[in-house]
Each structure stands twice: as C-alpha cells, then as structure tokens.
Design an enzyme around this catalytic site. Structure first.
Site, PDB file in Angstrom:
ATOM      1  N   ASP A  21       6.489  -9.702  -7.859  1.00 55.78           N
ATOM      2  CA  ASP A  21       5.272  -9.156  -7.256  1.00 55.78           C
ATOM      3  C   ASP A  21       5.124  -7.661  -7.547  1.00 55.78           C
ATOM      4  O   ASP A  21       6.115  -6.957  -7.707  1.00 55.78           O
ATOM      5  CB  ASP A  21       5.311  -9.407  -5.740  1.00 55.78           C
ATOM      6  CG  ASP A  21       3.940  -9.277  -5.098  1.00 55.78           C
ATOM      7  OD1 ASP A  21       2.928  -9.265  -5.825  1.00 55.78           O
ATOM      8  OD2 ASP A  21       3.880  -9.195  -3.849  1.00 55.78           O
ATOM      9  N   ASN A  23       2.633  -6.293  -9.903  1.00 55.39           N
ATOM     10  CA  ASN A  23       2.026  -5.935 -11.200  1.00 55.39           C
ATOM     11  C   ASN A  23       0.743  -5.133 -11.018  1.00 55.39           C
ATOM     12  O   ASN A  23       0.493  -4.154 -11.721  1.00 55.39           O
ATOM     13  CB  ASN A  23       1.670  -7.197 -11.992  1.00 55.39           C
ATOM     14  CG  ASN A  23       2.893  -7.980 -12.420  1.00 55.39           C
ATOM     15  OD1 ASN A  23       4.013  -7.512 -12.239  1.00 55.39           O
ATOM     16  ND2 ASN A  23       2.683  -9.162 -12.970  1.00 55.39           N
ATOM     17  N   GLY A  24      -0.090  -5.573 -10.074  1.00 55.02           N
ATOM     18  CA  GLY A  24      -1.382  -4.931  -9.849  1.00 55.02           C
ATOM     19  C   GLY A  24      -1.198  -3.505  -9.355  1.00 55.02           C
ATOM     20  O   GLY A  24      -1.863  -2.570  -9.833  1.00 55.02           O
ATOM     21  N   ARG A  25      -0.276  -3.319  -8.395  1.00 53.07           N
ATOM     22  CA  ARG A  25      -0.046  -1.975  -7.846  1.00 53.07           C
ATOM     23  C   ARG A  25       0.577  -1.053  -8.895  1.00 53.07           C
ATOM     24  O   ARG A  25       0.271   0.126  -8.957  1.00 53.07           O
ATOM     25  CB  ARG A  25       0.851  -2.072  -6.595  1.00 53.07           C
ATOM     26  CG  ARG A  25       0.059  -2.378  -5.334  1.00 53.07           C
ATOM     27  CD  ARG A  25       0.939  -2.892  -4.234  1.00 53.07           C
ATOM     28  NE  ARG A  25       1.365  -4.269  -4.509  1.00 53.07           N
ATOM     29  CZ  ARG A  25       2.334  -4.874  -3.853  1.00 53.07           C
ATOM     30  NH1 ARG A  25       2.998  -4.234  -2.917  1.00 53.07           N
ATOM     31  NH2 ARG A  25       2.631  -6.129  -4.146  1.00 53.07           N
ATOM     32  N   GLU A  68      -2.436 -20.464  -4.712  1.00 57.59           N
ATOM     33  CA  GLU A  68      -3.405 -19.525  -4.119  1.00 57.59           C
ATOM     34  C   GLU A  68      -3.963 -18.541  -5.153  1.00 57.59           C
ATOM     35  O   GLU A  68      -5.072 -18.025  -4.992  1.00 57.59           O
ATOM     36  CB  GLU A  68      -2.763 -18.742  -2.973  1.00 57.59           C
ATOM     37  CG  GLU A  68      -2.520 -19.551  -1.710  1.00 57.59           C
ATOM     38  CD  GLU A  68      -1.369 -20.536  -1.816  1.00 57.59           C
ATOM     39  OE1 GLU A  68      -0.453 -20.316  -2.652  1.00 57.59           O
ATOM     40  OE2 GLU A  68      -1.380 -21.541  -1.080  1.00 57.59           O
ATOM     41  N   ASN A  69      -3.193 -18.279  -6.202  1.00 53.55           N
ATOM     42  CA  ASN A  69      -3.657 -17.314  -7.218  1.00 53.55           C
ATOM     43  C   ASN A  69      -4.905 -17.805  -7.969  1.00 53.55           C
ATOM     44  O   ASN A  69      -5.608 -17.000  -8.592  1.00 53.55           O
ATOM     45  CB  ASN A  69      -2.546 -16.978  -8.220  1.00 53.55           C
ATOM     46  CG  ASN A  69      -1.439 -16.120  -7.646  1.00 53.55           C
ATOM     47  OD1 ASN A  69      -0.279 -16.213  -8.049  1.00 53.55           O
ATOM     48  ND2 ASN A  69      -1.755 -15.257  -6.681  1.00 53.55           N
ATOM     49  N   ARG A 189      12.428 -10.818  -3.783  1.00 57.17           N
ATOM     50  CA  ARG A 189      11.011 -10.485  -3.928  1.00 57.17           C
ATOM     51  C   ARG A 189      10.900  -8.994  -4.207  1.00 57.17           C
ATOM     52  O   ARG A 189      11.453  -8.171  -3.475  1.00 57.17           O
ATOM     53  CB  ARG A 189      10.189 -10.845  -2.687  1.00 57.17           C
ATOM     54  CG  ARG A 189       8.692 -10.508  -2.895  1.00 57.17           C
ATOM     55  CD  ARG A 189       7.790 -11.087  -1.844  1.00 57.17           C
ATOM     56  NE  ARG A 189       6.386 -10.940  -2.249  1.00 57.17           N
ATOM     57  CZ  ARG A 189       5.406 -11.763  -1.907  1.00 57.17           C
ATOM     58  NH1 ARG A 189       5.667 -12.790  -1.127  1.00 57.17           N
ATOM     59  NH2 ARG A 189       4.169 -11.560  -2.319  1.00 57.17           N
ATOM     60  N   GLU A 208      19.905 -16.712   0.674  1.00 57.43           N
ATOM     61  CA  GLU A 208      19.968 -15.319   1.113  1.00 57.43           C
ATOM     62  C   GLU A 208      18.711 -14.638   0.578  1.00 57.43           C
ATOM     63  O   GLU A 208      18.354 -14.811  -0.594  1.00 57.43           O
ATOM     64  CB  GLU A 208      21.213 -14.632   0.545  1.00 57.43           C
ATOM     65  CG  GLU A 208      22.514 -15.196   1.078  1.00 57.43           C
ATOM     66  CD  GLU A 208      22.681 -15.008   2.587  1.00 57.43           C
ATOM     67  OE1 GLU A 208      22.215 -13.978   3.111  1.00 57.43           O
ATOM     68  OE2 GLU A 208      23.264 -15.903   3.235  1.00 57.43           O
TER      69      GLU A 208
HETATM   70  C1  IPE Z   1       3.039 -14.456  -4.928  1.00 62.84           C
HETATM   71  O1  IPE Z   1       2.461 -13.195  -5.070  1.00 62.84           O
HETATM   72  C2  IPE Z   1       2.792 -15.274  -6.128  1.00 62.84           C
HETATM   73  C3  IPE Z   1       3.433 -14.830  -7.362  1.00 62.84           C
HETATM   74  C4  IPE Z   1       4.266 -13.825  -7.482  1.00 62.84           C
HETATM   75  C5  IPE Z   1       3.126 -15.592  -8.522  1.00 62.84           C
HETATM   76  P1  IPE Z   1       1.030 -12.862  -4.450  1.00 62.84           P
HETATM   77  O2  IPE Z   1       0.778 -11.445  -4.749  1.00 62.84           O
HETATM   78  O3  IPE Z   1       0.035 -13.843  -4.921  1.00 62.84           O
HETATM   79  O4  IPE Z   1       1.298 -13.104  -2.897  1.00 62.84           O
HETATM   80  P2  IPE Z   1       0.550 -12.529  -1.621  1.00 62.84           P
HETATM   81  O5  IPE Z   1      -0.898 -12.854  -1.781  1.00 62.84           O
HETATM   82  O6  IPE Z   1       0.793 -11.060  -1.607  1.00 62.84           O
HETATM   83  O7  IPE Z   1       1.193 -13.220  -0.463  1.00 62.84           O
HETATM   84  C1  IPE Z   2       2.340 -10.495  -9.226  1.00 63.21           C
HETATM   85  O1  IPE Z   2       1.689  -9.271  -9.148  1.00 63.21           O
HETATM   86  C2  IPE Z   2       1.770 -11.383 -10.310  1.00 63.21           C
HETATM   87  C3  IPE Z   2       1.003 -12.545  -9.805  1.00 63.21           C
HETATM   88  C4  IPE Z   2       0.824 -12.860  -8.571  1.00 63.21           C
HETATM   89  C5  IPE Z   2       0.401 -13.391 -10.812  1.00 63.21           C
HETATM   90  P1  IPE Z   2       0.336  -9.074  -8.361  1.00 63.21           P
HETATM   91  O2  IPE Z   2      -0.787  -9.322  -9.306  1.00 63.21           O
HETATM   92  O3  IPE Z   2       0.325  -9.889  -7.133  1.00 63.21           O
HETATM   93  O4  IPE Z   2       0.422  -7.539  -8.010  1.00 63.21           O
HETATM   94  P2  IPE Z   2      -0.023  -6.835  -6.658  1.00 63.21           P
HETATM   95  O5  IPE Z   2       0.625  -7.564  -5.535  1.00 63.21           O
HETATM   96  O6  IPE Z   2      -1.517  -6.907  -6.611  1.00 63.21           O
HETATM   97  O7  IPE Z   2       0.498  -5.434  -6.807  1.00 63.21           O
HETATM   98 MG    MG Z   3       0.954  -9.544  -5.245  1.00 62.24          MG
END
Ligand code: IPE
Ligand code: IPE
Ligand code: MG
Length: 246
Positions: A21, A23-25, A68-69, A189, A208
């Site tokens: 988790d 990547n976007g940030r 959910e993605n 995570r 764990e």
């Molecule tokens: C969980 O991350 C799914 C993956 C890493 C593929 P999300 O970014 O989708 O989860 P939430 O929405 O923060 O719970």
């Molecule tokens: C995880 O990074 C990748 C996927 C869920 C596909 P995010 O895309 O959820 O990144 P944030 O949480 O927005 O930073």
């Molecule tokens: Mg995320």
C-alpha cells in the site's frame, strides 16, 4: 543493524503475505500522477521477490488488486491492468532465473482478457519451478473467496458428494483459492495503514501482523528482512501459555 545476517534461517515464516500500500501517496508526495507510483511499485515487487528467494522463503503472497479496487476511477483501473500485463511480460525472466513458480488467487475471470492470457502464460511457463511460490492476489477479496467456498461446499452436500458431518476446517481450506498454500505466518502492510482490507481473513487467523510506515515504492528487501527479524523475536503461543512452549 544488518538484519539479514541475524536471521534464523531455521525459523523462517513458511508464508509471508504483503498488502502493498502507498503507491498513490508516494506519487503525490513527489508531485507525480498516481500511475507513476504504481509503476515505481513494480521495482519494490522485484526487489522483495528476489529477497525472499535469496533467504529461502517458500511462499510469498502479494495483494496487487482487490475486489474493491474495481471501484477506482476507470483510468486508474486500466493503468493497473496494463501495468500487470507489462510486468508479467518483463518479470518472467526474474521468475525463471530465481526458480520461482507463479500462482494467482482471486476472481480472475473479472480481469481483462489480455491480462488473463498473460497471467496464464507465466503460470504455465513457471509451473515446474521449485524454490518459491509467488502468489498474486488479483481481483481478490476474502469475502468473495469465502462466499465462493461456501457455495461449492453446499453444492457438494446437495449432490451428496459430501456429507455435512465431513465438513471440517480442512474441507474449507480445500475450497479456498489458497488451497495449496500453508497458513500465513507473517502479514506485512506498508504505508502506515493498520487494517486488513478484505485480505486472507481465514488464512491470517494466527498470523503475526507487522505494520510499517514505508510507502510501497520505497520498500526493499532490507525492510523485509527487518520485518522477519521482528517476527522471529515474537512468541507465538497459539492459545497456550508461555510455560507450555518451553
Ligand atoms: C488494499 O489497499 C488493496 C491492495 C493493496 C491491492 P487499498 O488501498 O485498496 O485499501 P484501503 O482502501 O486503504 O483499505
Ligand atoms: C496500493 O497503493 C496499490 C493498489 C491498491 C492497487 P494505493 O494505490 O492504494 O496507494 P494509496 O493508498 O492511495 O497511497
Ligand atoms: Mg491504498
């Protein structure tokens, strides 16, 4: 501290699962589009996969795309699917060189045809590899998996292929996408979020949990070795008392 040199190779987790988790940030912090974060995330994937193989981890499962993605903007979903195809094409080499077998869990039929085809191709080509199994969770949701498991078992009971009395935990295990995998020992995570997000609910019953603030694109094998070191210094009691264990 050099975590790698301090790991007990006799006590490695049999199965590590990672919620990749942040990547976007990561992209936002740098002023890039989210897609750039996803792309950079593939570098972290390669490094962590190689790191696992290097120390002898047998099973690594990566949460790449959740059920959910699918609700993200279409452009982002399309980008992720394209990235999946290009990464599979590119990384088959890494998998072959490291003797890694590719596996997938999730509702694969929802993936675009091209992604399904590429995925199946790499799964077939790496089917005989022995060192480690890399499982990609794609269009994966634990509730979907459990629902699917219950439906299959119910149908077998209905057709009298299975008796109700025979339904136990091992029968449930056999009807999950993870049927060939051991329970998760260590769940990691990244990005500072402390939630499970519908990942492997059944399989992490006694895992764990390890949370780190590092954003996925910045995550490297040394960070993973640190998590394993931390894991190895915990006492897993499985409901027993500490005294019973020693
Ligand atoms: C969980 O991350 C799914 C993956 C890493 C593929 P999300 O970014 O989708 O989860 P939430 O929405 O923060 O719970
Ligand atoms: C995880 O990074 C990748 C996927 C869920 C596909 P995010 O895309 O959820 O990144 P944030 O949480 O927005 O930073
Ligand atoms: Mg995320």
């Amino acid at each position: 501290m050099n975590y790698k040199d301090n790991l007990n190779l006799e006590k490695l987790p049999a199965h590590i699962a990672i919620i990749m988790d942040g990547n976007g940030r990561w992209a936002k912090q740098k002023g890039f589009l989210r897609a750039a974060g996803h792309k950079e995330g593939t570098t972290a994937v390669r490094d962590v996969v190689e790191g696992c193989a290097e120390i002898g981890i047998k099973n690594l499962t990566l949460y790449a795309f959740s059920t959910e993605n699918w609700n993200r903007p279409k452009l982002e979903v399309d980008t992720l699917m394209k990235l999946l195809v290009s990464s599979l094409k590119k990384e088959i080499k890494t998998l072959q060189e490291n003797d890694i077998k590719l596996n997938s869990i999730g509702n694969i039929s929802n993936l675009p045809k091209k992604a399904r085809k590429e995925l199946q191709d790499v799964i077939d080509k790496t089917a005989n590899n022995k060192r480690m199994t890399l499982t990609l969770a794609l269009s994966y949701g634990s509730r979907e998996e459990i629902t699917n498991c219950i439906t299959q078992i119910a149908e077998k009971v209905k057709s009298e292929e299975l008796s109700i009395d025979a339904v136990d935990e091992s029968v449930i295990n056999e009807h999950l996408y993870t049927r060939n995998l051991p329970d998760v020992d260590l769940l990691i995570r990244t990005s500072g979020e402390q939630r499970i997000s519908n990942f492997l609910l059944w399989q992490i019953a006694y895992a764990e949990l390890y949370f780190t603030k590092i954003l996925w694109p910045d995550y490297r094998r040394e960070d993973l070795f640190e998590a394993i070191y931390n894991y190895q210094n915990r006492e897993r009691r499985f409901g027993k008392t500490s005294e019973q264990l020693s």
